[in-house]
Design a protein around this motif. Structure first.
Motif, short mmCIF file in Angstrom:
data_model
loop_
_atom_site.label_atom_id
_atom_site.label_comp_id
_atom_site.label_asym_id
_atom_site.label_seq_id
_atom_site.Cartn_x
_atom_site.Cartn_y
_atom_site.Cartn_z
N TYR A 167 3.84 0.28 2.41
CA TYR A 167 4.76 0.38 1.26
C TYR A 167 5.98 -0.52 1.47
CZ TYR A 167 6.83 3.07 -2.67
OH TYR A 167 7.35 3.48 -3.88
N ALA A 168 6.59 -0.44 2.65
CA ALA A 168 7.77 -1.26 2.94
C ALA A 168 7.42 -2.74 2.95
CB ALA A 168 8.37 -0.85 4.28
N ALA A 169 6.27 -3.08 3.53
CA ALA A 169 5.85 -4.48 3.58
C ALA A 169 5.63 -5.05 2.18
CB ALA A 169 4.57 -4.61 4.41
N ALA A 170 5.17 -4.21 1.26
CA ALA A 170 4.97 -4.67 -0.12
C ALA A 170 6.31 -5.05 -0.76
CB ALA A 170 4.28 -3.59 -0.93
N ASP A 182 0.30 0.68 -5.09
CA ASP A 182 -1.11 0.50 -4.70
C ASP A 182 -1.24 0.35 -3.19
OD1 ASP A 182 -1.87 0.60 -7.37
OD2 ASP A 182 -1.83 -1.58 -7.62
N PHE A 183 -0.34 -0.42 -2.60
CA PHE A 183 -0.38 -0.62 -1.14
C PHE A 183 -0.02 0.69 -0.42
CE2 PHE A 183 -0.14 -5.03 -2.52
CZ PHE A 183 -1.04 -5.63 -1.66
N ARG A 184 0.87 1.47 -1.00
CA ARG A 184 1.22 2.76 -0.40
C ARG A 184 -0.01 3.68 -0.35
NH1 ARG A 184 2.41 7.81 -1.67
NH2 ARG A 184 2.08 7.51 -3.90
N ILE A 185 -0.77 3.71 -1.45
CA ILE A 185 -1.98 4.53 -1.49
C ILE A 185 -2.98 4.06 -0.45
CG2 ILE A 185 -3.99 5.14 -2.92
CD1 ILE A 185 -2.03 4.95 -5.36
N TYR A 186 -3.13 2.74 -0.35
CA TYR A 186 -4.03 2.18 0.68
C TYR A 186 -3.59 2.65 2.06
CZ TYR A 186 -5.82 -1.21 4.04
OH TYR A 186 -6.40 -1.79 5.15
N GLY A 187 -2.30 2.55 2.37
CA GLY A 187 -1.80 2.92 3.68
C GLY A 187 -2.00 4.39 3.99
#
Length: 306
Positions: A167-170, A182-187
């Motif tokens: 999430y932070a990297a996004a 979306d990236f948070r859900i993936y993580g």
């Protein structure tokens, strides 16, 4: 691998700033793991100075949580090597963890002006991680047969920081809030699936590969997912037998009985199936963002044997 070496160097720089030979001496004995959170952040945000800083912070927080975890679990090894608490005692392990946490939060403030979301994301994850540690301790008091309780605990204890890394990297990569979600859900899905596979490996891997004896989790009082699934499939008599073995030193006969039933009753396969399902949901969340490497990371973490 070069980026990971840069992260290690940055962590050492931060520790040297503390001007404590004791901290450096103890830290030299830490066993660095897969650096999954860093690999994740680097794939999403790229290898910039800002991302290397974020990764160093994430790895310091992860190290701190493991230092405390080993004390809580009375663990004498970490990745086949003596743990810090085994080498230097519980007090030093706890305080070194505190040093890593506090220094990581100090460095986290660097993001406050340009990326105000990032400090809040990471700080919230650390709070959630601590709650997960408490839930783990509470669940270990007796045999837990509730899948929902266990999944909630690993989402807090393991997945929170992996989710925060993605999430932070996004945000670091200047993604929109919608895409960052979306990236948070993936993580989050990666984190839960990662822990489920760890639980399975505790059962099916040989002790040399794993770095600890087989069935260690169960002997230490952790009812991980395969045991929960197994319990649901047993008759009343065998349910009692499994409960009576919980948290005990197992005889060879009892260990063989548990291992055989975990396989024949399909508890191992069911656990792996859930990990794969979560992994696929995580992959679907980022399907429109051209993230082949993240798909590969997800599959590698689920299909690994250590």
């Amino acid at each position: 691998m070069e980026a990971l070496a840069h992260i290690e160097a940055k962590i050492n720089e931060f520790l040297k700033e503390l001007e404590s030979p004791l901290v450096l001496a103890l830290s030299a004995n830490l066993q660095r793991g897969k650096m999954l959170r860093s690999k994740l952040a680097l794939q999403i945000a790229g290898e910039s100075e800002e991302c290397l800083l974020l990764c160093a912070i994430l790895e310091m927080i992860q190290s701190a949580s493991l230092l405390h975890d080993d004390v809580i679990d009375d663990a004498l090894t970490r990745r086949s090597k003596p743990s810090i608490n085994a080498l230097f005692g519980n007090k030093n392990a706890i305080m070194l963890g505190d040093v890593f946490y506090s220094k990581a939060f100090c460095e986290l403030t660097r993001f406050a002006s340009k990326y105000p979301e990032i400090p809040r994301i990471i700080a919230n994850a650390v709070s959630t991680l601590a709650v997960g540690e408490m839930e783990d301790v509470e669940l270990a008091k007796s045999f837990n047969d509730e899948e929902a309780k266990y999944l909630t605990m690993i989402e807090h204890k393991t997945a929170a920081l992996i989710e925060a890394a993605a999430y932070a990297a996004a945000f670091l990569a200047h993604k929109s809030r919608e895409v960052a979600e979306d990236f948070r859900i993936y993580g989050r899905n990666l984190g839960i699936a990662f822990q489920i596979i760890d639980d399975v490996l505790d059962i099916i891997s040989d002790s040399k590969t794993l770095g600890k004896p087989a069935l260690s989790d169960f002997k230490e009082g952790k009812t991980t997912l395969p045991y929960i699934y197994l319990y649901a499939k047993l008759n009343d008599s065998d349910k009692m037998r499994l409960k009576n073995a919980f948290g005990c030193d197992l005889s060879p006969m009892e260990q063989d009985w548990i291992l055989e039933n975990l396989q024949t009753q399909g508890a191992i396969a069911q656990s792996i199936a859930l990990a794969k399902s979560l992994g696929n949901c995580g992959i679907e969340a980022i399907a429109n963002h051209s993230c082949d490497k993240l798909i590969q990371i997800m599959r590698e973490m689920i299909e690994r044997d250590f």
